[in-house]
Scaffold this active site. Sequence first.
Site, PDB file in Angstrom:
ATOM      1  N   CYS A  51       6.159   6.140   7.868  1.00 33.87           N
ATOM      2  CA  CYS A  51       4.957   6.921   7.592  1.00 33.87           C
ATOM      3  C   CYS A  51       4.963   8.133   8.512  1.00 33.87           C
ATOM      4  O   CYS A  51       5.885   8.335   9.291  1.00 33.87           O
ATOM      5  CB  CYS A  51       3.695   6.108   7.776  1.00 33.87           C
ATOM      6  SG  CYS A  51       3.323   5.765   9.475  1.00 33.87           S
ATOM      7  N   ASP A  96      -3.790   5.443  19.262  1.00 32.14           N
ATOM      8  CA  ASP A  96      -4.637   5.911  18.148  1.00 32.14           C
ATOM      9  C   ASP A  96      -5.684   6.931  18.598  1.00 32.14           C
ATOM     10  O   ASP A  96      -6.321   7.576  17.761  1.00 32.14           O
ATOM     11  CB  ASP A  96      -5.311   4.722  17.453  1.00 32.14           C
ATOM     12  CG  ASP A  96      -4.290   3.815  16.776  1.00 32.14           C
ATOM     13  OD1 ASP A  96      -3.134   4.242  16.601  1.00 32.14           O
ATOM     14  OD2 ASP A  96      -4.644   2.671  16.444  1.00 32.14           O
ATOM     15  N   ARG A 141      -9.383   6.686   4.700  1.00 31.23           N
ATOM     16  CA  ARG A 141      -8.780   5.359   4.869  1.00 31.23           C
ATOM     17  C   ARG A 141      -9.411   4.618   6.041  1.00 31.23           C
ATOM     18  O   ARG A 141      -9.464   3.391   6.038  1.00 31.23           O
ATOM     19  CB  ARG A 141      -7.277   5.496   5.178  1.00 31.23           C
ATOM     20  CG  ARG A 141      -6.377   5.667   3.978  1.00 31.23           C
ATOM     21  CD  ARG A 141      -4.925   5.618   4.429  1.00 31.23           C
ATOM     22  NE  ARG A 141      -4.755   4.573   5.416  1.00 31.23           N
ATOM     23  CZ  ARG A 141      -4.083   4.690   6.579  1.00 31.23           C
ATOM     24  NH1 ARG A 141      -3.475   5.818   6.871  1.00 31.23           N
ATOM     25  NH2 ARG A 141      -3.991   3.697   7.419  1.00 31.23           N
ATOM     26  N   LYS A 160     -11.391  -1.439  11.893  1.00 34.09           N
ATOM     27  CA  LYS A 160     -10.431  -1.414  10.776  1.00 34.09           C
ATOM     28  C   LYS A 160      -9.224  -2.319  11.049  1.00 34.09           C
ATOM     29  O   LYS A 160      -8.840  -3.111  10.188  1.00 34.09           O
ATOM     30  CB  LYS A 160      -9.938   0.030  10.566  1.00 34.09           C
ATOM     31  CG  LYS A 160      -8.732   0.124   9.647  1.00 34.09           C
ATOM     32  CD  LYS A 160      -8.268   1.541   9.458  1.00 34.09           C
ATOM     33  CE  LYS A 160      -7.251   2.044  10.445  1.00 34.09           C
ATOM     34  NZ  LYS A 160      -5.862   1.592  10.240  1.00 34.09           N
ATOM     35  N   ASN A 161      -8.633  -2.189  12.221  1.00 35.43           N
ATOM     36  CA  ASN A 161      -7.367  -2.883  12.444  1.00 35.43           C
ATOM     37  C   ASN A 161      -7.533  -4.384  12.660  1.00 35.43           C
ATOM     38  O   ASN A 161      -6.566  -5.132  12.567  1.00 35.43           O
ATOM     39  CB  ASN A 161      -6.590  -2.224  13.590  1.00 35.43           C
ATOM     40  CG  ASN A 161      -6.047  -0.863  13.168  1.00 35.43           C
ATOM     41  OD1 ASN A 161      -5.984  -0.556  11.977  1.00 35.43           O
ATOM     42  ND2 ASN A 161      -5.673  -0.036  14.140  1.00 35.43           N
ATOM     43  N   ARG A 219       8.341   2.541  10.782  1.00 34.72           N
ATOM     44  CA  ARG A 219       7.512   1.367  11.073  1.00 34.72           C
ATOM     45  C   ARG A 219       8.367   0.112  10.906  1.00 34.72           C
ATOM     46  O   ARG A 219       8.244  -0.611   9.935  1.00 34.72           O
ATOM     47  CB  ARG A 219       6.299   1.297  10.127  1.00 34.72           C
ATOM     48  CG  ARG A 219       5.412   2.529  10.060  1.00 34.72           C
ATOM     49  CD  ARG A 219       4.400   2.669  11.167  1.00 34.72           C
ATOM     50  NE  ARG A 219       3.389   1.668  11.310  1.00 34.72           N
ATOM     51  CZ  ARG A 219       2.094   1.850  11.046  1.00 34.72           C
ATOM     52  NH1 ARG A 219       1.666   2.965  10.531  1.00 34.72           N
ATOM     53  NH2 ARG A 219       1.217   0.903  11.300  1.00 34.72           N
TER      54      ARG A 219
END
Length: 440
Positions: free
Chosen positions: A117, A305, A397, A22-23, A122
Amino acid sequence: MEKLRIYGGKSLKGRVKISGAKNAAVAILPAALLADDTCVISNLPYIDDITVLADILHEMGAHVELDREGTVRINALEMNEYKAHYDMVRRMRASYYLLGVLLSKFGKAEVSFPGGCAIGTRPIDQHIKGFEALGAQVNLEHGVIKVSADRLIGNEIYLDVVSVGATINIMLAAVKAEGTTTIVNAAKEPHVVDVANFLNTMGANIKGAGTDIIRVMGVETLSGCEYAIIPDQIEAGTYMIAAAATGGDVTVTDVIPKHMEALTAKLLEMGMEVLEGDDEIRVIAGQRPRKVNIKTQPYPGFPTDLQQPISALLCIADGVSVVTENVWEARYKHMDEISRMGGKAKIEDRVAIIEGVEKLSGAPVTATDLRAGAALIIAGLMAGGMTEISDVEHIDRGYEEIEYKLVALGADIERVDENGKARRLKLIQSSYGEKARAIL
Ligand code: EPZ
C-alpha cells in the site's frame, strides 16, 4: 470522487468527542465470529473500514446488524464460508485477521493476499510463522493464502519484528488451540490489549496483553458477550495536533490519556499547554510551536500513525525538526503534497528534515493514504487561503464525520461532491450540545 475544501487560518476551539478505535474494531469484528452466540459490540467508529468489514462478514454468511450509533450485533452460528475473495478483501486491508479467525473457527481459511500500500510493503511473514508454529500448513497460490490444520497446538512464537497484526492474528488463531501459546516480543499497542480483553470477555484465557510476552491458554468454546471498544488513540492525537496547528484550545473527550503520553510529551516540548483529566485532554496553543525531533516506535513509543499529522505541524515550527520513521519505509508522501503549499522538507530514506516556515499557503493536494489525508487537513487548517484535498475516500476509511467535528470546533471546511457541488455545514443546538449538520 469527493474533495474536502478548507479555508485555513481559523483557530480551533471547543470540545470534540473521540470515536471508537478503528484498529481495535477491525480485529474485534471478525473475532466475534468465534463466539457460539451473539456478540453486541458498541463504540465502533462509523467509518468506511467498518461498514465495508460488516458487509464482508455479512457476505460470508454471518448475521450482522450495524447501527448508525456504532453498535453491531453479530451472530456467526450458521456461517460456513471459510474463503474471502479478492473483490472483498481488496476493499479492506486489515482483512488479514480473517486468516486467524477462520483458521480457529473452521481449521482452514483462504484469504486473498492484501498486498502493499501507499505507506510501504505490508509483509505478513510473521503472521504465517505464527500459524505454522501452531501446526498449520500455509500456502500462497494465485494470490490467495491458504491455511489449514487438523489440530492447532500451542507453541512458543518469537516475533522477529514487533507487529501489531501478527500479535493479534496469532492470538486469534491460538485462542481455541490445545495448550498454551506464548508470543514473545509481542506488540503492546492499546488495540492489542483491547482485542485480548474482548476475547477474554468471550471466555478466552489470555494473559500478558500490553507486555512483551502474551500467553494464550486455549479454551474449547467462546460465548457471546457485550463489549465496548476503547477510544481511538490516533483520532484523538489528530485533533490534539490540529489544536496546536491552529493556535487553538481544544479538549478531546472520551479518551484514555495514558494512550496519548508520547504525543503529549512532544506537544509540551513544542511549548503547548496540555492539561489531562480522567478521560479528556485539553491542548492550549499559545505560541508558534518550537521544533522537535520525532522517532516513531511501537507503543509506548511515538506512534507511526501520528507521524504524518505531526510532521505537517512541524512545517510551521520555529526551527529545523528531524523526523525518523522507523516503522514504515514510505510514509512521507504527504510531504511532497505539503511542499506544494510552501512546506520545506528534505526526505532521505526514513528521515525527514523539516525546516519550519512562518506560514503555508493553500493549494490543491491529493491524499495518498489515510494519515496522509489527516496531515493534509492539518496543513490546510494552518494555511492561508483555500486548500482542496482530493481522494478523500482514504480519510473516510478511518475518521468518523471529520468535517462535522472540525466545523463544530470552528474550522471552515466543506465537502465537494463528484459533480463539484459543495456541501456547507452549519452549527445547530442539539440535545448533546452544539453539533454540525449539513445544510441540504
Ligand atoms: C497496524 O498495521 C495498523 N493497522 C497500522 O495503522 C499501524 O501503522 C501499524 O499497525 C503500526 O502501528 C491496523 O491495525 C489495521 P505491523 P499492521 O504488523 O498490523 C513489519 C493506520 O493508519 N512486518 O505492526 O499491518 C511491517 O512491514 C494504519 O491506521 C513484517 O516485517 O502493522 C512494518 O514495518 C496504517 N512482517 C512493521 O513490521 C510481518 O509479518 C510493523 O507492522 C508484519 C509486519
